[in-house]
Scaffold this motif. Structure first.
Motif, PDB file in Angstrom:
ATOM      1  N   TRP A 112      -0.429   6.625   5.399  1.00 39.60           N
ATOM      2  CA  TRP A 112      -1.566   6.422   4.492  1.00 39.60           C
ATOM      3  C   TRP A 112      -1.843   4.926   4.328  1.00 39.60           C
ATOM      4  O   TRP A 112      -2.994   4.489   4.341  1.00 39.60           O
ATOM      5  CB  TRP A 112      -1.275   7.070   3.139  1.00 39.60           C
ATOM      6  CG  TRP A 112      -2.395   6.945   2.167  1.00 39.60           C
ATOM      7  CD1 TRP A 112      -3.474   7.760   2.049  1.00 39.60           C
ATOM      8  CD2 TRP A 112      -2.548   5.926   1.162  1.00 39.60           C
ATOM      9  NE1 TRP A 112      -4.293   7.318   1.024  1.00 39.60           N
ATOM     10  CE2 TRP A 112      -3.744   6.191   0.471  1.00 39.60           C
ATOM     11  CE3 TRP A 112      -1.791   4.826   0.783  1.00 39.60           C
ATOM     12  CZ2 TRP A 112      -4.196   5.395  -0.573  1.00 39.60           C
ATOM     13  CZ3 TRP A 112      -2.241   4.030  -0.257  1.00 39.60           C
ATOM     14  CH2 TRP A 112      -3.431   4.324  -0.916  1.00 39.60           C
ATOM     15  N   SER A 120       0.730   4.209  -2.802  1.00 38.26           N
ATOM     16  CA  SER A 120       0.607   5.648  -2.530  1.00 38.26           C
ATOM     17  C   SER A 120       1.641   6.450  -3.305  1.00 38.26           C
ATOM     18  O   SER A 120       1.359   7.563  -3.750  1.00 38.26           O
ATOM     19  CB  SER A 120       0.733   5.937  -1.032  1.00 38.26           C
ATOM     20  OG  SER A 120       2.071   5.828  -0.596  1.00 38.26           O
ATOM     21  N   SER A 142      -8.853   0.287   7.306  1.00 35.28           N
ATOM     22  CA  SER A 142     -10.207   0.247   6.721  1.00 35.28           C
ATOM     23  C   SER A 142     -10.514  -1.132   6.154  1.00 35.28           C
ATOM     24  O   SER A 142     -11.616  -1.659   6.339  1.00 35.28           O
ATOM     25  CB  SER A 142     -10.331   1.287   5.614  1.00 35.28           C
ATOM     26  OG  SER A 142     -10.181   2.568   6.120  1.00 35.28           O
ATOM     27  N   LEU A 201       0.823  -1.207   0.000  1.00 31.19           N
ATOM     28  CA  LEU A 201       0.000   0.000   0.000  1.00 31.19           C
ATOM     29  C   LEU A 201       0.863   1.266   0.000  1.00 31.19           C
ATOM     30  O   LEU A 201       0.502   2.266  -0.624  1.00 31.19           O
ATOM     31  CB  LEU A 201      -0.946   0.002   1.200  1.00 31.19           C
ATOM     32  CG  LEU A 201      -2.100  -0.991   1.117  1.00 31.19           C
ATOM     33  CD1 LEU A 201      -2.788  -1.124   2.467  1.00 31.19           C
ATOM     34  CD2 LEU A 201      -3.089  -0.575   0.045  1.00 31.19           C
ATOM     35  N   GLN A 237      -5.301   2.838   5.157  1.00 28.56           N
ATOM     36  CA  GLN A 237      -6.003   2.011   4.171  1.00 28.56           C
ATOM     37  C   GLN A 237      -6.144   0.573   4.663  1.00 28.56           C
ATOM     38  O   GLN A 237      -7.205  -0.044   4.524  1.00 28.56           O
ATOM     39  CB  GLN A 237      -5.270   2.042   2.827  1.00 28.56           C
ATOM     40  CG  GLN A 237      -5.177   3.406   2.208  1.00 28.56           C
ATOM     41  CD  GLN A 237      -6.538   4.048   2.036  1.00 28.56           C
ATOM     42  OE1 GLN A 237      -7.466   3.457   1.516  1.00 28.56           O
ATOM     43  NE2 GLN A 237      -6.653   5.278   2.500  1.00 28.56           N
ATOM     44  N   ASP A 248      -6.662  10.932   5.458  1.00 27.07           N
ATOM     45  CA  ASP A 248      -7.679  10.538   4.486  1.00 27.07           C
ATOM     46  C   ASP A 248      -9.050  10.984   4.990  1.00 27.07           C
ATOM     47  O   ASP A 248      -9.808  10.188   5.515  1.00 27.07           O
ATOM     48  CB  ASP A 248      -7.638   9.028   4.276  1.00 27.07           C
ATOM     49  CG  ASP A 248      -8.515   8.578   3.130  1.00 27.07           C
ATOM     50  OD1 ASP A 248      -8.874   9.422   2.305  1.00 27.07           O
ATOM     51  OD2 ASP A 248      -8.812   7.378   3.072  1.00 27.07           O
TER      52      ASP A 248
END
Length: 106
Positions: free
Chosen positions: A71, A40, A78, A36, A75, A103
């Motif tokens: 970040w 980004s 979530s 991830l 992510q 975010d």
């Protein structure tokens, strides 16, 4: 106004504190966070657009820097909540709240 060396020290201290929280996660989760983080960088999540459409990337931004990893954690958090129907912070005792402002488009 902080001098550049004080800002660098602050960034290093913040990254060290962030890493101290990340070691609470199981090893395989680091692979997802690293992927991830790369996403980004590829998607240029941290670019700013000036007038005329020119994109500006912050100086010194790399995968090892703090913001792509922050970040990525947000992510992954979530995703974990959607798939596991649980909270990653509660499951592993992570105390890091700076991701809330990264975010905020929701």
């Amino acid at each position: 106004m902080a001098s550049p060396s004080e800002e660098d020290d602050f960034e290093k201290r913040r990254m060290a504190a962030f890493n101290a929280e990340m070691v609470k996660l199981p090893g395989p989760y680091f692979m997802f966070i690293a992927i991830l983080g790369n996403i980004s960088m590829i998607c240029q999540v941290f670019t700013a657009e000036k007038r005329g459409g020119k994109k500006v990337v912050p100086a010194g931004l790399s995968l090892e820097s703090y913001f792509p990893l922050l970040w990525a954690l947000k992510q992954f958090e979530s995703f974990y909540r959607r798939v596991q129907n649980r909270d990653i912070r509660s499951d592993f005792g992570i105390i890091w709240h700076e991701g809330e402002w990264v975010d905020n488009k929701k």
